[in-house]
Design a protein around this motif. Structure first.
Motif: not given
Length: 127
Positions: A107-115, A119-125
């Motif tokens: 979730f990004a800011d409380g909204v699902l962006i993937g599973s 989806a984990l790889e979408r989180i910037p380091q």
């Protein structure tokens, strides 16, 4: 008297032999515990996760799936990422749930962006 006591001890010993190796555990709902209860929960989680769409709110997912097995929270560049992990498959028959037996929901800011791992790889380091 001594004979009766010895007979009672011997009877208990013989009767208990039939119970060796048997364990019956009961959960809080009074149902017998079994591996199939884990399998049922995993299947229910997989079905619920498969029906999710991008944009669903965190609260709605938690209401449907309940408490996650694991949860992570990180803020990167002002965006709060919450990752909920729900058990969906078994790798180790040890009775413990590990992250590699779960599907992550991101979730990004409380909204699902993937599973899943993508989806984990979408989180910037956060460097």
């Amino acid at each position: 008297m001594h004979y009766m006591k010895s007979l009672a001890v011997a009877s208990v010993a013989v009767l208990s032999l039939g119970l060796q190796g048997c364990v019956i555990a009961v959960n809080g709902d009074g149902e017998n515990y079994s591996t199939s209860s884990y399998e049922r929960q995993e299947e229910e989680n997989r079905k619920a996760i498969a029906s999710l769409t991008d944009g669903v709110q965190l609260a709605a997912v938690q209401k449907e799936l309940g408490t996650p097995n694991f949860s992570d929270l990180v803020t990167v560049d002002g965006v709060r990422y919450r990752v909920l992990y729900y058990r969906t498959h078994r790798k180790h028959a040890d009775g413990n749930t590990t992250r590699d037996e779960c599907t992550p929901l991101v979730f990004a800011d409380g909204v699902l962006i993937g599973s899943g791992e993508l989806a984990l790889e979408r989180i910037p380091q956060n460097n």
